[in-house]
Design a protein around this motif. Structure first.
Motif, PDB file in Angstrom:
ATOM      1  N   ALA A   1      -7.301   5.376  -7.867  1.00 23.95           N
ATOM      2  CA  ALA A   1      -6.745   4.137  -7.073  1.00 23.95           C
ATOM      3  C   ALA A   1      -5.590   4.519  -5.574  1.00 23.95           C
ATOM      4  O   ALA A   1      -5.623   4.028  -4.976  1.00 23.95           O
ATOM      5  CB  ALA A   1      -5.514   3.690  -8.653  1.00 23.95           C
ATOM      6  N   ALA A   2      -4.953   5.685  -5.817  1.00 24.32           N
ATOM      7  CA  ALA A   2      -3.814   6.146  -4.796  1.00 24.32           C
ATOM      8  C   ALA A   2      -5.448   5.949  -3.554  1.00 24.32           C
ATOM      9  O   ALA A   2      -5.146   5.424  -2.043  1.00 24.32           O
ATOM     10  CB  ALA A   2      -3.138   7.351  -4.384  1.00 24.32           C
ATOM     11  N   VAL A   3      -6.267   7.068  -3.810  1.00 23.05           N
ATOM     12  CA  VAL A   3      -7.802   7.391  -2.606  1.00 23.05           C
ATOM     13  C   VAL A   3      -7.991   5.854  -2.434  1.00 23.05           C
ATOM     14  O   VAL A   3      -8.684   6.285  -0.816  1.00 23.05           O
ATOM     15  CB  VAL A   3      -8.062   8.603  -3.398  1.00 23.05           C
ATOM     16  N   GLY A   4      -8.753   4.971  -3.622  1.00 22.48           N
ATOM     17  CA  GLY A   4      -9.091   3.558  -2.766  1.00 22.48           C
ATOM     18  C   GLY A   4      -8.226   3.170  -2.188  1.00 22.48           C
ATOM     19  O   GLY A   4      -9.188   2.496  -1.616  1.00 22.48           O
ATOM     20  N   LEU A   5      -6.799   2.897  -2.135  1.00 21.26           N
ATOM     21  CA  LEU A   5      -6.057   2.319  -1.140  1.00 21.26           C
ATOM     22  C   LEU A   5      -5.966   3.117   0.564  1.00 21.26           C
ATOM     23  O   LEU A   5      -5.858   2.143   1.328  1.00 21.26           O
ATOM     24  CB  LEU A   5      -4.442   2.007  -1.711  1.00 21.26           C
TER      25      LEU A   5
ATOM     26  N   ILE B   1       2.288   8.924  -5.794  1.00 19.60           N
ATOM     27  CA  ILE B   1       2.395  10.159  -6.151  1.00 19.60           C
ATOM     28  C   ILE B   1       2.499  10.912  -6.825  1.00 19.60           C
ATOM     29  O   ILE B   1       3.110  11.886  -7.879  1.00 19.60           O
ATOM     30  CB  ILE B   1       2.515  10.533  -4.470  1.00 19.60           C
ATOM     31  N   GLY B   2       4.445   9.867  -7.035  1.00 17.45           N
ATOM     32  CA  GLY B   2       5.166  10.786  -7.821  1.00 17.45           C
ATOM     33  C   GLY B   2       4.842  10.983  -9.426  1.00 17.45           C
ATOM     34  O   GLY B   2       5.548  11.502  -9.739  1.00 17.45           O
ATOM     35  N   ALA B   3       4.257   9.726  -9.727  1.00 21.21           N
ATOM     36  CA  ALA B   3       4.318   9.387 -10.951  1.00 21.21           C
ATOM     37  C   ALA B   3       3.037  10.263 -11.914  1.00 21.21           C
ATOM     38  O   ALA B   3       3.610  11.335 -12.212  1.00 21.21           O
ATOM     39  CB  ALA B   3       3.905   8.006 -11.829  1.00 21.21           C
ATOM     40  N   SER B   4       1.908  11.255 -10.918  1.00 16.33           N
ATOM     41  CA  SER B   4       1.233  11.602 -10.715  1.00 16.33           C
ATOM     42  C   SER B   4       2.039  13.266 -10.940  1.00 16.33           C
ATOM     43  O   SER B   4       1.325  14.065 -11.723  1.00 16.33           O
ATOM     44  CB  SER B   4      -0.136  11.068 -10.173  1.00 16.33           C
ATOM     45  N   GLY B   5       1.991  13.062  -9.932  1.00  9.52           N
ATOM     46  CA  GLY B   5       2.437  14.768  -9.628  1.00  9.52           C
ATOM     47  C   GLY B   5       3.239  15.290 -10.140  1.00  9.52           C
ATOM     48  O   GLY B   5       3.395  16.085 -10.689  1.00  9.52           O
ATOM     49  N   GLY B   6       4.340  14.269 -11.243  1.00 16.35           N
ATOM     50  CA  GLY B   6       5.483  14.679 -12.072  1.00 16.35           C
ATOM     51  C   GLY B   6       4.839  15.005 -12.963  1.00 16.35           C
ATOM     52  O   GLY B   6       5.298  16.350 -13.538  1.00 16.35           O
ATOM     53  N   ALA B   7       4.187  14.607 -13.428  1.00 20.36           N
ATOM     54  CA  ALA B   7       3.396  14.660 -14.750  1.00 20.36           C
ATOM     55  C   ALA B   7       2.441  15.863 -14.654  1.00 20.36           C
ATOM     56  O   ALA B   7       2.951  16.956 -15.813  1.00 20.36           O
ATOM     57  CB  ALA B   7       2.202  13.151 -15.327  1.00 20.36           C
ATOM     58  N   ILE B   8       2.193  15.691 -13.753  1.00 22.04           N
ATOM     59  CA  ILE B   8       1.161  17.675 -14.004  1.00 22.04           C
ATOM     60  C   ILE B   8       2.409  18.299 -13.534  1.00 22.04           C
ATOM     61  O   ILE B   8       1.948  19.199 -14.402  1.00 22.04           O
ATOM     62  CB  ILE B   8      -0.089  17.717 -12.051  1.00 22.04           C
ATOM     63  N   LEU B   9       3.191  18.589 -12.950  1.00 24.76           N
ATOM     64  CA  LEU B   9       4.202  19.188 -13.096  1.00 24.76           C
ATOM     65  C   LEU B   9       4.893  19.819 -13.707  1.00 24.76           C
ATOM     66  O   LEU B   9       5.155  20.739 -14.671  1.00 24.76           O
ATOM     67  CB  LEU B   9       5.208  19.454 -11.628  1.00 24.76           C
ATOM     68  N   GLY B  10       4.683  19.264 -14.794  1.00 25.43           N
ATOM     69  CA  GLY B  10       5.559  18.713 -16.350  1.00 25.43           C
ATOM     70  C   GLY B  10       4.565  19.670 -17.077  1.00 25.43           C
ATOM     71  O   GLY B  10       4.981  20.818 -18.199  1.00 25.43           O
ATOM     72  N   ILE B  11       3.023  18.933 -17.038  1.00 25.65           N
ATOM     73  CA  ILE B  11       2.032  20.173 -17.530  1.00 25.65           C
ATOM     74  C   ILE B  11       2.477  21.294 -17.327  1.00 25.65           C
ATOM     75  O   ILE B  11       1.968  22.071 -17.835  1.00 25.65           O
ATOM     76  CB  ILE B  11       0.758  19.690 -17.406  1.00 25.65           C
TER      77      ILE B  11
ATOM     78  N   THR C   1       0.762  -1.338   0.067  1.00 29.75           N
ATOM     79  CA  THR C   1      -0.330   0.051  -0.185  1.00 29.75           C
ATOM     80  C   THR C   1       0.948   1.348   0.264  1.00 29.75           C
ATOM     81  O   THR C   1       0.845   2.030  -1.361  1.00 29.75           O
ATOM     82  CB  THR C   1      -0.993  -0.113   1.358  1.00 29.75           C
ATOM     83  N   ALA C   2       1.886   1.226   1.247  1.00 31.79           N
ATOM     84  CA  ALA C   2       2.905   2.324   0.859  1.00 31.79           C
ATOM     85  C   ALA C   2       3.337   2.762  -0.965  1.00 31.79           C
ATOM     86  O   ALA C   2       3.464   3.203  -0.951  1.00 31.79           O
ATOM     87  CB  ALA C   2       3.610   2.565   1.963  1.00 31.79           C
ATOM     88  N   TYR C   3       4.163   1.948  -0.706  1.00 33.62           N
ATOM     89  CA  TYR C   3       4.774   1.982  -2.617  1.00 33.62           C
ATOM     90  C   TYR C   3       3.854   2.110  -3.020  1.00 33.62           C
ATOM     91  O   TYR C   3       4.762   2.736  -3.752  1.00 33.62           O
ATOM     92  CB  TYR C   3       5.624   0.502  -2.322  1.00 33.62           C
ATOM     93  N   ALA C   4       2.465   1.833  -3.456  1.00 40.13           N
ATOM     94  CA  ALA C   4       1.804   1.459  -4.891  1.00 40.13           C
ATOM     95  C   ALA C   4       1.028   3.772  -4.365  1.00 40.13           C
ATOM     96  O   ALA C   4       1.842   3.865  -5.587  1.00 40.13           O
ATOM     97  CB  ALA C   4       0.395   0.683  -4.185  1.00 40.13           C
ATOM     98  N   ILE C   5       1.448   4.291  -2.966  1.00 38.96           N
ATOM     99  CA  ILE C   5       0.860   5.307  -3.255  1.00 38.96           C
ATOM    100  C   ILE C   5       1.957   5.982  -3.413  1.00 38.96           C
ATOM    101  O   ILE C   5       1.470   7.568  -3.910  1.00 38.96           O
ATOM    102  CB  ILE C   5      -0.244   5.684  -1.543  1.00 38.96           C
ATOM    103  N   TRP C   6       3.211   5.567  -2.831  1.00 42.99           N
ATOM    104  CA  TRP C   6       4.206   6.572  -3.054  1.00 42.99           C
ATOM    105  C   TRP C   6       4.257   6.698  -4.498  1.00 42.99           C
ATOM    106  O   TRP C   6       4.597   7.948  -5.160  1.00 42.99           O
ATOM    107  CB  TRP C   6       5.798   5.442  -2.865  1.00 42.99           C
TER     108      TRP C   6
END
Length: 104
Positions: free
Chosen positions: A96-100, A65-75, A57-62
């Motif tokens: 999915a992170a919120v669901g977890l 956040i990193g992948a989606s946050g990086g994509a959003i910051l790139g945008i 759970t911790a790794y999936a959420i981490w």
């Protein structure tokens, strides 16, 4: 407190990804230092969160956040594509992170 630590770890992961991009553009020691600090803090907070949360759970959420946050910051900062499909799938990662979180 573990969930707060996990969110902080994700934010530092996003910062580290930004510093990778900055390093590719500037190639100076400050960018390297900031990247190491960002990823180091990210691992530190992730480690703390994993003392109380299941590893999967911790790794999936981490990573989410990193992948989606990086994509959003790139945008936002680097004029990366922002078509609806990309936004939709970034939203799925965050959902999915919120669901977890809800089932943990």
């Amino acid at each position: 407190m573990a969930w707060v630590s996990l969110m902080i770890a994700g934010l530092f992961e996003m910062f580290g990804v930004l510093m990778i991009n900055k390093l590719h553009k500037d190639k100076n020691w400050q960018s390297v230092a900031l990247m190491i600090i960002g990823f180091g803090a990210s691992f530190l907070f992730l480690s703390y969160a994993m003392k109380q949360l299941p590893m999967g759970t911790a790794y999936a959420i981490w990573t989410g956040i990193g992948a989606s946050g990086g994509a959003i910051l790139g945008i936002l900062f680097y004029d990366e594509p922002k078509d609806w499909k990309r936004i939709f799938f970034i939203g799925m990662i965050l959902g999915a992170a919120v669901g977890l979180k809800l089932i943990s």
